[in-house]
Write a protein that holds these residues in place. Sequence first.
Motif, short mmCIF file in Angstrom:
data_model
loop_
_atom_site.label_atom_id
_atom_site.label_comp_id
_atom_site.label_asym_id
_atom_site.label_seq_id
_atom_site.Cartn_x
_atom_site.Cartn_y
_atom_site.Cartn_z
N PHE A 1 -20.85 20.08 8.23
CA PHE A 1 -20.76 21.07 9.29
C PHE A 1 -19.75 20.60 10.32
CE2 PHE A 1 -25.03 20.94 7.59
CZ PHE A 1 -25.13 22.22 7.09
N ARG A 2 -19.07 21.58 10.91
CA ARG A 2 -18.15 21.26 12.00
C ARG A 2 -17.94 22.51 12.85
NH1 ARG A 2 -13.23 23.60 11.15
NH2 ARG A 2 -12.51 23.91 9.00
N LYS A 3 -17.42 22.26 14.06
CA LYS A 3 -17.06 23.37 14.94
C LYS A 3 -15.81 24.05 14.38
CE LYS A 3 -16.96 23.17 19.34
NZ LYS A 3 -16.74 22.83 20.76
N ALA A 4 -15.75 25.34 14.55
CA ALA A 4 -14.59 26.11 14.11
C ALA A 4 -13.40 25.85 15.01
CB ALA A 4 -14.92 27.59 14.10
N SER B 1 -18.52 27.05 28.26
CA SER B 1 -19.38 25.91 27.95
C SER B 1 -20.63 26.38 27.20
CB SER B 1 -19.79 25.22 29.25
OG SER B 1 -20.67 24.16 28.99
N GLY B 2 -21.00 25.64 26.15
CA GLY B 2 -22.21 25.94 25.42
C GLY B 2 -22.08 27.04 24.39
N ASN B 3 -20.85 27.41 24.03
CA ASN B 3 -20.63 28.49 23.07
C ASN B 3 -19.74 27.94 21.95
OD1 ASN B 3 -20.29 30.94 21.77
ND2 ASN B 3 -19.66 32.03 23.61
N GLN B 4 -20.22 28.03 20.72
CA GLN B 4 -19.44 27.49 19.61
C GLN B 4 -19.74 28.22 18.30
OE1 GLN B 4 -20.72 23.49 18.21
NE2 GLN B 4 -22.26 23.63 19.84
N LEU B 5 -18.75 28.21 17.44
CA LEU B 5 -18.92 28.68 16.07
C LEU B 5 -19.08 27.45 15.20
CD1 LEU B 5 -16.27 31.51 15.86
CD2 LEU B 5 -18.65 31.72 15.21
N ILE B 6 -20.15 27.42 14.44
CA ILE B 6 -20.43 26.29 13.56
C ILE B 6 -20.17 26.74 12.13
CG2 ILE B 6 -22.17 24.64 12.78
CD1 ILE B 6 -23.59 25.14 15.49
N LEU B 7 -19.47 25.90 11.39
CA LEU B 7 -19.12 26.22 10.01
C LEU B 7 -19.81 25.29 9.04
CD1 LEU B 7 -15.25 26.62 10.40
CD2 LEU B 7 -17.04 28.36 10.66
N ASP C 1 -17.72 23.36 2.28
CA ASP C 1 -17.91 22.78 0.96
C ASP C 1 -16.54 22.68 0.30
OD1 ASP C 1 -19.52 21.82 -1.28
OD2 ASP C 1 -18.92 23.68 -2.27
N ASP C 2 -16.15 21.47 -0.05
CA ASP C 2 -14.87 21.25 -0.72
C ASP C 2 -13.72 21.90 0.04
OD1 ASP C 2 -13.26 20.14 -2.71
OD2 ASP C 2 -13.39 21.95 -3.95
N GLN C 3 -13.65 21.69 1.34
CA GLN C 3 -12.60 22.19 2.23
C GLN C 3 -12.65 23.70 2.47
OE1 GLN C 3 -10.73 19.82 3.76
NE2 GLN C 3 -11.88 18.35 2.53
N SER C 4 -13.65 24.40 1.94
CA SER C 4 -13.76 25.85 2.13
C SER C 4 -14.90 26.19 3.08
CB SER C 4 -14.02 26.55 0.79
OG SER C 4 -12.93 26.37 -0.08
N VAL C 5 -14.68 27.20 3.91
CA VAL C 5 -15.72 27.71 4.79
C VAL C 5 -16.67 28.55 3.95
CG1 VAL C 5 -16.23 29.16 6.79
CG2 VAL C 5 -14.16 27.73 6.78
N VAL C 6 -17.93 28.11 3.86
CA VAL C 6 -18.91 28.83 3.03
C VAL C 6 -20.05 29.43 3.86
CG1 VAL C 6 -18.36 27.47 0.99
CG2 VAL C 6 -20.24 26.74 2.48
N GLY C 7 -20.05 29.17 5.15
CA GLY C 7 -21.07 29.72 6.04
C GLY C 7 -20.65 29.56 7.49
N CYS C 8 -21.20 30.41 8.34
CA CYS C 8 -20.88 30.32 9.76
C CYS C 8 -22.01 30.91 10.59
CB CYS C 8 -19.57 31.03 10.08
SG CYS C 8 -19.60 32.82 9.83
N LEU C 9 -22.06 30.49 11.83
CA LEU C 9 -22.90 31.14 12.83
C LEU C 9 -22.37 30.78 14.21
CD1 LEU C 9 -24.84 28.81 14.28
CD2 LEU C 9 -26.26 29.19 12.30
#
Length: 149
Positions: free
Chosen positions: A3-6, A49-55, A58-66
């Motif tokens: 997982f990482r920030k977008a 502040s306090g607002n982020q998209l989390i990704l 998998d294998d360098q591809s974005v497979v989910g977000c919120l």
Amino acid sequence: MHFRKATENDIPSIVTLLADDELGSTRESIEDCVVNDYVEAFAEMEAQSGNQLILAIDDQSVVGCLQLTLIPGLARRGMKRAQIEGVRVDRRYRSQGVGQALFEHAISIAKDEGAGLVQLTTDKQRADAHRFYERLGFTASHEGMKLLF
């Protein structure tokens, strides 16, 4: 999977996920004429502040977000809330634990930031999503309302 920030470079992948269902396909577009709208919205989110998209990656591809937004408030003796929006998992990765892991990651961030509850809204037409959220422990305790402009 990790997982990482977008970042701004992830916008096309995120919008593709958001548009990849019956409801999202009528709300989102990756046409050149609207890409700047997403870039501007992302910049506003980054500045708040306090607002982020989390990704979920998998294998360098974005497979989910919120989107996870922390909301300070006075209600409940000043409890901070976490709001989750824009949840999507690539259809090829559904029912493989991606959504649950993404939620667990977001909830962990919310707890670490001092939130006392996590809330979300979900379209009444998304029966599968409702079952998923209930399996995660969410309850339909309130009736949501929206006013579109």
